[in-house]
Design an enzyme around this catalytic site. Structure first.
Site, PDB file in Angstrom:
ATOM      1  CB  SER A  98      -8.830  45.045  30.627  1.00 60.58           C
ATOM      2  OG  SER A  98      -8.063  45.897  30.973  1.00 60.58           O
ATOM      3  CE1 TYR A 127      -7.026  44.229  25.919  1.00 60.94           C
ATOM      4  CE2 TYR A 127      -7.162  45.980  27.270  1.00 60.94           C
ATOM      5  CZ  TYR A 127      -7.169  44.768  26.959  1.00 60.94           C
ATOM      6  OH  TYR A 127      -6.840  43.928  28.108  1.00 60.94           O
TER       7      TYR A 127
END
Length: 252
Positions: free
Chosen positions: A137, A150
């Protein structure tokens, strides 16, 4: 040996899109293994794939027993994995102290531990040429307040992928880390259960089709990192050269 593609997190979002596009673009792949928890969603994906055998594996990669089942299946069938896509993962928005213990540990276990386990188990069945695609990501480019665990897990995926790519160079196995920004998937339905995302993340959302199309192209051309869209490419450059303290204040 039957040539296969293995895709985790294939029931929806980016994983589902990988399954659909791989079925159309890789003529050498004879069978696609799609892995996720939700059997009904996997069966829907299977119906959308034409011209390839599809093996549905309803596995929860947070369970060691399910990962061991995958390992045993490889040992029994002895396929040749032409393409491995690690797309399983999730994120939870919110301050660390406000998110549950289970969610924080779950993100680490699925985004990192399961990805490493599936990769390690799969490698003996990969030969030249083959590809590994790990969905990281853009959150992995620098720390993210209110998305701390995350972002940290995706930083690990990015670092691990780049290092492994160099380790496997002589074996002609390419590892590509895919680092998208916000994507129009159900990801945010889970991520925003405690709080709403920043407004700019809504503005930057893109189609999973475009992200996956570029990821497969970058993997084919041996790129170690795949980044889609100009804003996210610019963010990556900023994260390299701007002081992180300044950027963290902006993100906060």
């Amino acid at each position: 040996m039957k040539k296969i593609a293995v895709i985790t997190g294939a029931s929806s979002g980016i994983g589902r899109e990988f399954a659909l596009q791989i079925s159309k673009k890789y003529s050498s792949i004879e069978e696609i293994w799609i892995i996720a928890r939700r059997t009904d969603k996997l069966n829907e994906v299977k119906k959308e794939i034409h011209g390839k055998l599809v093996r549905v594996l309803s596995l929860d990669l947070l369970k060691d027993s399910d990962i061991n089942f995958y390992k045993s299946l490889l040992e029994r069938l002895n396929p040749s994995i032409r393409l491995l896509v690690n797309a399983a993962g999730y994120g939870i928005c919110g301050h660390f102290e406000d998110t549950s213990y289970e969610d924080n540990i779950g993100m680490i276990d699925l985004n990192c531990k399961a990805l490493v386990a599936i990769t390690h188990i799969s490698l003996p069945y990969m030969a030249s040429p083959s590809n590994i695609i790990n969905v990281a990501s853009s959150a992995g480019f620098l720390p993210q307040p209110s998305f701390s665990i995350y972002a940290a897990t995706k930083s690990m995926v990015l670092s691990f992928s780049r290092a492994l790519n160099r380790e496997l160079f002589d074996k002609n196995i390419t590892v590509t880390a895919v680092c998208p920004g916000p994507v129009n998937t159900e990801f945010f339905d889970i991520a925003e259960k405690n709080t709403n995302s920043k407004a700019y993340k809504y503005m930057l959302r893109v189609s999973p089709k475009r992200v996956v199309n570029k990821a497969l192209l970058d993997s084919f051309y041996f790129k170690e990192v795949s980044v889609y869209s100009f804003p996210i490419k610019a963010f990556r450059i900023l994260a390299k050269f701007m002081p992180h303290g300044f950027m963290l204040n902006f993100l906060k």
